[in-house]
Motif scaffolding. Sequence first.
Motif, short mmCIF file in Angstrom:
data_model
loop_
_atom_site.label_atom_id
_atom_site.label_comp_id
_atom_site.label_asym_id
_atom_site.label_seq_id
_atom_site.Cartn_x
_atom_site.Cartn_y
_atom_site.Cartn_z
N ALA A 40 0.81 -1.17 -0.02
CA ALA A 40 -0.06 -0.03 0.19
C ALA A 40 0.70 1.20 0.00
CB ALA A 40 -0.76 -0.01 1.12
N ALA A 41 1.78 1.44 0.76
CA ALA A 41 2.79 2.47 0.92
C ALA A 41 3.58 2.71 -0.28
CB ALA A 41 3.63 2.36 2.15
N ASP A 42 4.04 1.63 -1.00
CA ASP A 42 4.69 1.86 -2.12
C ASP A 42 3.92 2.26 -3.16
OD1 ASP A 42 7.16 0.70 -0.75
OD2 ASP A 42 7.14 -1.18 -1.48
N ASN A 43 2.85 1.69 -3.48
CA ASN A 43 1.95 1.98 -4.56
C ASN A 43 1.53 3.65 -4.37
OD1 ASN A 43 2.35 -0.48 -5.51
ND2 ASN A 43 0.21 -0.96 -5.21
N ALA A 44 1.22 3.90 -3.09
CA ALA A 44 0.81 5.38 -2.78
C ALA A 44 1.98 6.37 -3.10
CB ALA A 44 0.42 5.43 -1.29
N LYS A 45 3.09 6.03 -2.71
CA LYS A 45 4.19 6.93 -3.11
C LYS A 45 4.51 6.83 -4.66
CE LYS A 45 6.67 5.43 0.93
NZ LYS A 45 8.00 5.01 1.57
N ARG A 46 4.08 5.81 -5.39
CA ARG A 46 4.47 5.69 -6.60
C ARG A 46 3.48 6.58 -7.67
NH1 ARG A 46 2.10 0.65 -9.18
NH2 ARG A 46 0.36 1.79 -8.69
N ASP A 47 2.16 6.32 -7.25
CA ASP A 47 1.25 7.16 -7.77
C ASP A 47 1.18 8.67 -7.50
OD1 ASP A 47 0.14 4.85 -8.56
OD2 ASP A 47 -1.65 4.78 -7.76
N THR A 48 1.79 9.03 -6.36
CA THR A 48 1.79 10.44 -5.96
C THR A 48 2.98 11.20 -6.97
OG1 THR A 48 1.13 9.98 -3.84
CG2 THR A 48 2.21 12.32 -4.11
N ARG A 49 4.18 10.24 -7.07
CA ARG A 49 5.18 10.75 -8.17
C ARG A 49 4.64 10.82 -9.43
NH1 ARG A 49 8.13 6.92 -5.27
NH2 ARG A 49 7.89 5.51 -6.62
N ARG A 50 3.91 9.95 -9.78
CA ARG A 50 3.30 10.18 -11.13
C ARG A 50 2.60 11.33 -11.23
NH1 ARG A 50 1.40 3.78 -12.44
NH2 ARG A 50 3.69 3.06 -12.88
N TYR A 51 1.84 11.77 -10.22
CA TYR A 51 0.79 12.67 -10.13
C TYR A 51 1.75 13.98 -10.22
CZ TYR A 51 -2.65 16.18 -8.78
OH TYR A 51 -3.66 17.29 -8.70
N ALA A 52 2.69 14.09 -9.59
CA ALA A 52 3.67 15.26 -9.68
C ALA A 52 4.30 15.46 -10.98
CB ALA A 52 4.97 15.05 -8.42
N LYS A 53 4.67 14.50 -11.58
CA LYS A 53 4.93 14.58 -12.96
C LYS A 53 4.10 15.23 -14.00
CE LYS A 53 7.01 11.70 -16.81
NZ LYS A 53 7.38 10.24 -17.03
N ARG A 54 2.65 14.74 -13.84
CA ARG A 54 1.66 15.14 -14.50
C ARG A 54 1.52 16.83 -14.22
NH1 ARG A 54 -0.84 10.41 -13.59
NH2 ARG A 54 -2.50 11.43 -12.01
N GLN A 55 1.50 17.08 -12.95
CA GLN A 55 1.51 18.45 -12.72
C GLN A 55 2.98 19.41 -13.25
OE1 GLN A 55 1.30 17.90 -8.35
NE2 GLN A 55 -0.23 18.99 -8.36
N PHE A 56 3.77 18.90 -13.39
CA PHE A 56 4.93 19.49 -14.01
C PHE A 56 4.68 19.89 -15.74
CE2 PHE A 56 8.19 18.21 -10.86
CZ PHE A 56 8.86 19.45 -10.73
N THR A 57 4.00 18.89 -16.12
CA THR A 57 3.51 18.90 -17.62
C THR A 57 2.61 19.96 -17.56
OG1 THR A 57 3.92 16.55 -17.86
CG2 THR A 57 2.40 17.63 -19.55
N TRP A 58 1.29 20.08 -16.74
CA TRP A 58 0.52 20.88 -16.66
C TRP A 58 0.99 22.48 -16.65
CZ3 TRP A 58 -5.04 21.58 -16.67
CH2 TRP A 58 -5.43 22.75 -16.27
N ILE A 59 1.87 22.63 -15.65
CA ILE A 59 2.46 23.87 -15.57
C ILE A 59 3.20 24.45 -17.00
CG2 ILE A 59 4.52 25.11 -14.48
CD1 ILE A 59 3.95 23.58 -11.89
#
Length: 309
Positions: A259-278
């Motif tokens: 659960a912890a590993d997958n949560a961290k992974r998905d949050t990192r992916r979300y951050a990557k999408r936020q960079f793209t949005w910016i």
Amino acid sequence: MRPAILIHGPTASGKTQLSIDVARKLDGEIVNADSMQVYQELKVISARPDEAEMDGIPHHLFGHVPAGERYSTGQWLEQARPVIEDIQKRGKTAVVVGGTGLYLLALTEGLSEIPPVPEDVRHEVLEIAKADGVRGLKTRLQVVDPEAAARIDDNDRQRLGRAYEVWLATGTPLSRFQNRRSNPVLNPDEWLGIALTPPRAKLYARIDRRFEGMLMEGAMEEARALVSLGIDPELPAMKAHGMPWLSAFIRGEIDAATAADNAKRDTRRYAKRQFTWIGRQFPFWPRIPSPDPATRLRVVSALYKEVDR
């Protein structure tokens, strides 16, 4: 009236600290622009600032929506408008901070007037996504709304689903609605936008550390309380960073480490999408790559002097 300061950046990039530093220096009040920090029950999981962090500075639109409700950009804009106007009328600086770029885009460029989507259509699109996967959803959207499909990331199931359900409900592509916007709340000379863009490797490491800290601060207990409410898992609050995986652990479907590993992974992916949005949506906003709080404050202060004349 003093121009508003808008602070955007990926999750865990230090937006909260900067907003408080800026508000303290420029006699400001903080307005939330994060779609998860609006929910009452998501204090730890959404990294909502606590009383100690707020340091006596007025904070608005934080934790005021029950997790069982679906909260839209239109609702946020309707509530943010009078709050920002009131702050400015009192001669203070409105510091609007959050990682939900769509909120800030609506504030500065106006909001598309999209009709509400019936619940049966939402469920139909959900079943399509479950059956065909995110790739199948993207393929369907490419047929009916190629402009929106080209703009949305291949793995962003929520936005792909949103675009497709709008088309199913109205027969009109979402991109067409988005090309017809209402008047913005803030005119171009009434705000300063800042984007935090720290080094990605450091940001990803910080995301991992922050999630571990959240677990120590009660994220699991918060997740258990939410699950016990029987809230629809498709509601936004149940999709907060880490929440789907913590819910799966609580139901006994996976172990804690997974659960912890997958949560961290998905949050990192979300951050990557936020960079793209910016990069796509805010190409002209000044960037602050430095993670140093003092440097960030100096940059914002200098830029603000240029617009507050």
